[in-house]
Each structure stands twice: as C-alpha cells, then as structure tokens.
Design a protein around this motif. Structure first.
Motif, PDB file in Angstrom:
ATOM      1  N   ASP A 161       6.093  17.227 -42.806  1.00  0.00           N
ATOM      2  CA  ASP A 161       4.831  16.576 -42.463  1.00  0.00           C
ATOM      3  C   ASP A 161       5.047  15.079 -42.668  1.00  0.00           C
ATOM      4  OD1 ASP A 161       3.677  18.959 -41.915  1.00  0.00           O
ATOM      5  OD2 ASP A 161       2.159  18.875 -43.483  1.00  0.00           O
ATOM      6  N   GLU A 162       5.113  14.343 -41.560  1.00  0.00           N
ATOM      7  CA  GLU A 162       5.450  12.921 -41.622  1.00  0.00           C
ATOM      8  C   GLU A 162       4.183  12.060 -41.549  1.00  0.00           C
ATOM      9  OE1 GLU A 162       8.268   9.666 -39.293  1.00  0.00           O
ATOM     10  OE2 GLU A 162       7.641  11.509 -38.280  1.00  0.00           O
ATOM     11  N   PRO A 163       3.864  11.303 -42.599  1.00  0.00           N
ATOM     12  CA  PRO A 163       2.676  10.450 -42.564  1.00  0.00           C
ATOM     13  C   PRO A 163       2.768   9.398 -41.459  1.00  0.00           C
ATOM     14  CG  PRO A 163       3.493  10.690 -44.806  1.00  0.00           C
ATOM     15  CD  PRO A 163       4.547  11.253 -43.899  1.00  0.00           C
ATOM     16  N   LEU A 164       1.631   9.137 -40.809  1.00  0.00           N
ATOM     17  CA  LEU A 164       1.570   8.047 -39.842  1.00  0.00           C
ATOM     18  C   LEU A 164       1.284   6.738 -40.570  1.00  0.00           C
ATOM     19  CD1 LEU A 164      -0.475   9.396 -36.790  1.00  0.00           C
ATOM     20  CD2 LEU A 164       1.981   9.492 -37.209  1.00  0.00           C
ATOM     21  N   GLN A 165       1.827   5.661 -40.030  1.00  0.00           N
ATOM     22  CA  GLN A 165       1.534   4.319 -40.517  1.00  0.00           C
ATOM     23  C   GLN A 165       0.981   3.497 -39.361  1.00  0.00           C
ATOM     24  OE1 GLN A 165       5.377   3.058 -42.021  1.00  0.00           O
ATOM     25  NE2 GLN A 165       4.899   3.789 -44.085  1.00  0.00           N
ATOM     26  N   LEU A 166       0.208   2.479 -39.697  1.00  0.00           N
ATOM     27  CA  LEU A 166      -0.277   1.543 -38.696  1.00  0.00           C
ATOM     28  C   LEU A 166       0.715   0.398 -38.617  1.00  0.00           C
ATOM     29  CD1 LEU A 166      -2.807   1.009 -36.855  1.00  0.00           C
ATOM     30  CD2 LEU A 166      -3.535  -0.613 -38.643  1.00  0.00           C
ATOM     31  N   LEU A 167       1.132   0.062 -37.410  1.00  0.00           N
ATOM     32  CA  LEU A 167       2.059  -1.056 -37.203  1.00  0.00           C
ATOM     33  C   LEU A 167       1.297  -2.184 -36.516  1.00  0.00           C
ATOM     34  CD1 LEU A 167       5.124  -1.870 -37.430  1.00  0.00           C
ATOM     35  CD2 LEU A 167       5.301  -1.216 -35.026  1.00  0.00           C
ATOM     36  N   THR A 168       1.270  -3.349 -37.136  1.00  0.00           N
ATOM     37  CA  THR A 168       0.546  -4.494 -36.570  1.00  0.00           C
ATOM     38  C   THR A 168       1.434  -5.727 -36.543  1.00  0.00           C
ATOM     39  OG1 THR A 168      -0.296  -5.515 -38.606  1.00  0.00           O
ATOM     40  CG2 THR A 168      -1.505  -3.599 -37.758  1.00  0.00           C
ATOM     41  N   GLY A 169       1.015  -6.684 -35.731  1.00  0.00           N
ATOM     42  CA  GLY A 169       1.631  -8.009 -35.766  1.00  0.00           C
ATOM     43  C   GLY A 169       0.996  -8.854 -36.850  1.00  0.00           C
ATOM     44  N   PRO A 170       1.549 -10.035 -37.122  1.00  0.00           N
ATOM     45  CA  PRO A 170       1.039 -10.879 -38.221  1.00  0.00           C
ATOM     46  C   PRO A 170      -0.364 -11.402 -37.982  1.00  0.00           C
ATOM     47  CG  PRO A 170       2.683 -12.061 -36.924  1.00  0.00           C
ATOM     48  CD  PRO A 170       2.715 -10.644 -36.451  1.00  0.00           C
ATOM     49  N   GLY A 171      -0.816 -11.460 -36.724  1.00  0.00           N
ATOM     50  CA  GLY A 171      -2.131 -12.002 -36.433  1.00  0.00           C
ATOM     51  C   GLY A 171      -3.248 -10.972 -36.422  1.00  0.00           C
ATOM     52  N   HIS A 172      -2.916  -9.703 -36.621  1.00  0.00           N
ATOM     53  CA  HIS A 172      -3.933  -8.651 -36.595  1.00  0.00           C
ATOM     54  C   HIS A 172      -4.831  -8.760 -37.824  1.00  0.00           C
ATOM     55  CE1 HIS A 172      -5.672  -4.588 -36.392  1.00  0.00           C
ATOM     56  NE2 HIS A 172      -5.277  -4.566 -35.121  1.00  0.00           N
ATOM     57  N   THR A 173      -6.108  -8.404 -37.654  1.00  0.00           N
ATOM     58  CA  THR A 173      -7.069  -8.540 -38.763  1.00  0.00           C
ATOM     59  C   THR A 173      -6.737  -7.629 -39.948  1.00  0.00           C
ATOM     60  OG1 THR A 173      -8.524  -6.913 -37.714  1.00  0.00           O
ATOM     61  CG2 THR A 173      -8.932  -9.240 -37.231  1.00  0.00           C
ATOM     62  N   LEU A 174      -5.950  -6.575 -39.724  1.00  0.00           N
ATOM     63  CA  LEU A 174      -5.587  -5.665 -40.810  1.00  0.00           C
ATOM     64  C   LEU A 174      -4.181  -5.922 -41.357  1.00  0.00           C
ATOM     65  CD1 LEU A 174      -6.979  -2.316 -39.321  1.00  0.00           C
ATOM     66  CD2 LEU A 174      -8.031  -3.760 -41.080  1.00  0.00           C
ATOM     67  N   ALA A 175      -3.538  -6.972 -40.878  1.00  0.00           N
ATOM     68  CA  ALA A 175      -2.129  -7.200 -41.206  1.00  0.00           C
ATOM     69  C   ALA A 175      -1.886  -7.383 -42.701  1.00  0.00           C
ATOM     70  CB  ALA A 175      -1.591  -8.405 -40.443  1.00  0.00           C
ATOM     71  N   SER A 176      -2.855  -7.920 -43.423  1.00  0.00           N
ATOM     72  CA  SER A 176      -2.648  -8.191 -44.848  1.00  0.00           C
ATOM     73  C   SER A 176      -3.053  -7.022 -45.745  1.00  0.00           C
ATOM     74  CB  SER A 176      -3.450  -9.432 -45.264  1.00  0.00           C
ATOM     75  OG  SER A 176      -4.838  -9.227 -45.049  1.00  0.00           O
ATOM     76  N   ALA A 177      -3.549  -5.945 -45.168  1.00  0.00           N
ATOM     77  CA  ALA A 177      -4.019  -4.807 -45.971  1.00  0.00           C
ATOM     78  C   ALA A 177      -2.841  -4.046 -46.572  1.00  0.00           C
ATOM     79  CB  ALA A 177      -4.861  -3.868 -45.110  1.00  0.00           C
ATOM     80  N   ARG A 178      -3.005  -3.609 -47.829  1.00  0.00           N
ATOM     81  CA  ARG A 178      -1.977  -2.784 -48.472  1.00  0.00           C
ATOM     82  C   ARG A 178      -2.028  -1.359 -47.926  1.00  0.00           C
ATOM     83  NH1 ARG A 178      -0.138  -4.899 -53.631  1.00  0.00           N
ATOM     84  NH2 ARG A 178       0.425  -2.746 -54.137  1.00  0.00           N
ATOM     85  N   SER A 179      -3.208  -0.912 -47.505  1.00  0.00           N
ATOM     86  CA  SER A 179      -3.402   0.376 -46.847  1.00  0.00           C
ATOM     87  C   SER A 179      -4.713   0.303 -46.092  1.00  0.00           C
ATOM     88  CB  SER A 179      -3.415   1.531 -47.859  1.00  0.00           C
ATOM     89  OG  SER A 179      -4.542   1.433 -48.704  1.00  0.00           O
ATOM     90  N   VAL A 180      -4.892   1.223 -45.159  1.00  0.00           N
ATOM     91  CA  VAL A 180      -6.144   1.280 -44.408  1.00  0.00           C
ATOM     92  C   VAL A 180      -6.602   2.725 -44.345  1.00  0.00           C
ATOM     93  CG1 VAL A 180      -5.666  -0.762 -42.999  1.00  0.00           C
ATOM     94  CG2 VAL A 180      -4.929   1.493 -42.194  1.00  0.00           C
TER      95      VAL A 180
END
Length: 311
Positions: A161-180
């Motif tokens: 069971d492989e967890p999904l991750q969110l991949l963003t660029g540096p300008g995305h509003t969630l880029a600085s989040a430790r998790s979402v």
C-alpha cells in the motif's frame, strides 16, 4: 513421430541387442520389438536385420540413425526450454519508475541467483492475457476494477500500500506545508495527464476524486514525467499526485516539493497477479519475498477504493 520408438531405435543401434536394450530401458524385449516394428511400419523401411550376434542396422537404418539422434536432442532442447526454473522469471512492472520496479529490485538483491526478465505492459487486460498464455509469469496491478473481476485462474496477493504525496512547484500555495489533509486539496487543480480511461489507475483516481471532492484533470497530451515536472514547477496553480516510492529526478532549480497527504492518507494498492497453474519455482520465491516484506496494508488512517482486492 513416437519419440519412445525413436529412443528405443537409437538404444538398439548402440547396444546391438534387443535384450540388452530391454534391460537398459526397463521394459520387456517384446515391447522393444513392438516399438521397432511400429517405427519401421511408419517409415516404410526395415531398420534392423537379425543376426546370430544380435541386431545390425540396415542401410536405411544407418541413414536414419543420425537423424534419430538429432530428433532426440531437439526434443530434449524443447523440453528444457519450458522446464520450470530453466528460464528467467518474467515479471510485468508496468513502468520503470514505479514502486513495483523497486519491489523487483529488492527481490533481485535478496535472490541474485534468480534470472529475471522485466516487462512493461500497459493495461490489466493485456497483463491478464499474458499471464493466461504464459507470456509472463507475474504482474503488478491494482485489482480488481469495478465490474471487471479477474478470471478464476488468476490469483493475487496484496503486496504494497503506497501512500500518495502531493507534488508542487515552489510557487504553489501549499508548497511550504509539512503535510496536507485530503480536505485541504478541495478546490486545487491536480493535473495528471497520464490517466488513461479504462485503466485500473484511472478507476482509482476517479473514486478518489469522487470520495473527497477533488479536481483531478487529465487534460493535455501525456508527454512523460519530465514534461509533467517542468509544468508543475513553472505553474503555481497546478499540483500532481505521486507515489511515495516513485523514483523521479528533477533539477534543483525546479524547487519541487513532495508533501505527505493525511486525514486519511490515500494509498495506491499494489498486488501481484499470477496464473494458478504456473509452476516456475522462482514465482513461489517472489511471492514469499513480497509477502514477508509487505507492510502497512489496510492500516488505520488510510483510504483505498471499495473495489480493491484485500488479499
């Protein structure tokens, strides 16, 4: 042609005696004579003449002997080619950068003596057909799709069971989040041009979007992982999902972020498929290795579609 008769003919030619051949082959002398008579009848020639010393090849027998030996060698080569364990284990990993390739790499490291042929088949129908025909020995898939149960002769075991991750660029509003959390992703554009209708991963992401009200877009051509990474890096409005164990490399200047998703964590379920009549000994070793290494299946706080095979 009766290979037992051909084998008996060669044995008589080499021993020069029907009685000695019968003892060598652990059959009666009458059975030896019957096999030779049947072979002579099929060929339309006499192969031996009886003499006080035993049996001697006729001219036709002498002409047939080298071909008979080659027939037996060819039969042995044909048998060896399909004998369990005599050829590499053929495994479908779907694509080279996925977690499935990592699973096979781990198996190879644990069993370097086992030869492997790694295949990359696209959809589950092609993979199942290849398993049923014997073209491959095993395939990694997320099974079974809604309304498309696996055939009864295909067996499975859930291996990762492989967890999904969110991949963003540096300008995305969630880029600085430790998790979402999954709820935080509602309203954000998640771009996945590799989703192909009719595949098991398309069914997975359709259910994920419906379950949590996500916007998953598959628009535009699938130009490969590099083009996807370039676009996500340069477009603050776009993000994508990526498996935790998916191996991707990008330039440091891209500034991409891999962010864990929680509450619950969507996991992509990888299963191993094989045909129940497949006797390749390395297949059992692969199943045992994956079963021993499996972790996190059905863990609390995770999500998979209801149609996913649990075993």
């Amino acid at each position: 042609m009766d290979f037992d008769a051909v084998r008996t003919f060669v044995a008589v030619a080499e021993a020069g005696q029907f009685q000695e051949t019968a003892a060598e082959l652990a059959i009666t002398q009458q059975a030896v004579s019957k096999r030779i008579a049947t072979l002579e009848r099929n060929l339309g020639v006499r192969l031996f003449t009886r003499t006080p010393r035993g049996a001697e090849l006729t001219i036709d027998g002498q002409a047939f002997l080298p071909h008979a030996r080659e027939l037996l060698r060819a039969a042995e080569r044909a048998t060896a080619a399909v004998r369990p364990g005599s050829r590499p284990l053929r495994v479908d990993v779907i694509a080279s950068r996925l977690a499935t390739t990592g699973l096979i790499r781990g198996f190879h490291q644990a069993h370097p003596e086992i030869e492997l042929d790694v295949m990359k088949l696209f959809d589950v129908e092609t993979a199942v057909a290849a398993l049923q025909s014997g073209a491959i020995d095993a395939s990694f898939r997320a099974v079974a799709m809604p309304g498309q149960p696996l055939p009864e002769d295909i067996e499975t075991i859930r291996v990762l069971d492989e967890p999904l991750q969110l991949l963003t660029g540096p300008g995305h509003t969630l880029a600085s989040a430790r998790s979402v959390t999954v709820a935080q992703l509602a309203g954000h554009r998640i771009w996945m041009p590799g989703i192909t209708p009719g595949t098991e991963w398309a069914a997975y992401y359709d259910d994920l979007a419906a379950e949590f009200g996500l916007t998953i877009e598959a628009t535009g051509p699938n130009l490969g992982a590099d083009a996807l990474l370039d676009t996500v890096a340069d477009t603050p409005a776009l993000a994508t999902f990526i498996g935790e164990q998916t191996r991707l490399v990008w330039p440091a200047s891209h500034g991409l972020r891999r962010i864990p998703v929680t509450g619950p964590t969507p996991v992509y379920p990888h299963s191993l498929l094989w045909h129940r009549d497949n006797l390749h000994p390395a297949l059992a070793a692969l199943r045992d290795h994956l079963a021993a290494a499996a972790a996190g299946r059905g863990s609390p706080g995770t999500w998979t579609p209801s149609w996913v095979t649990q075993t």
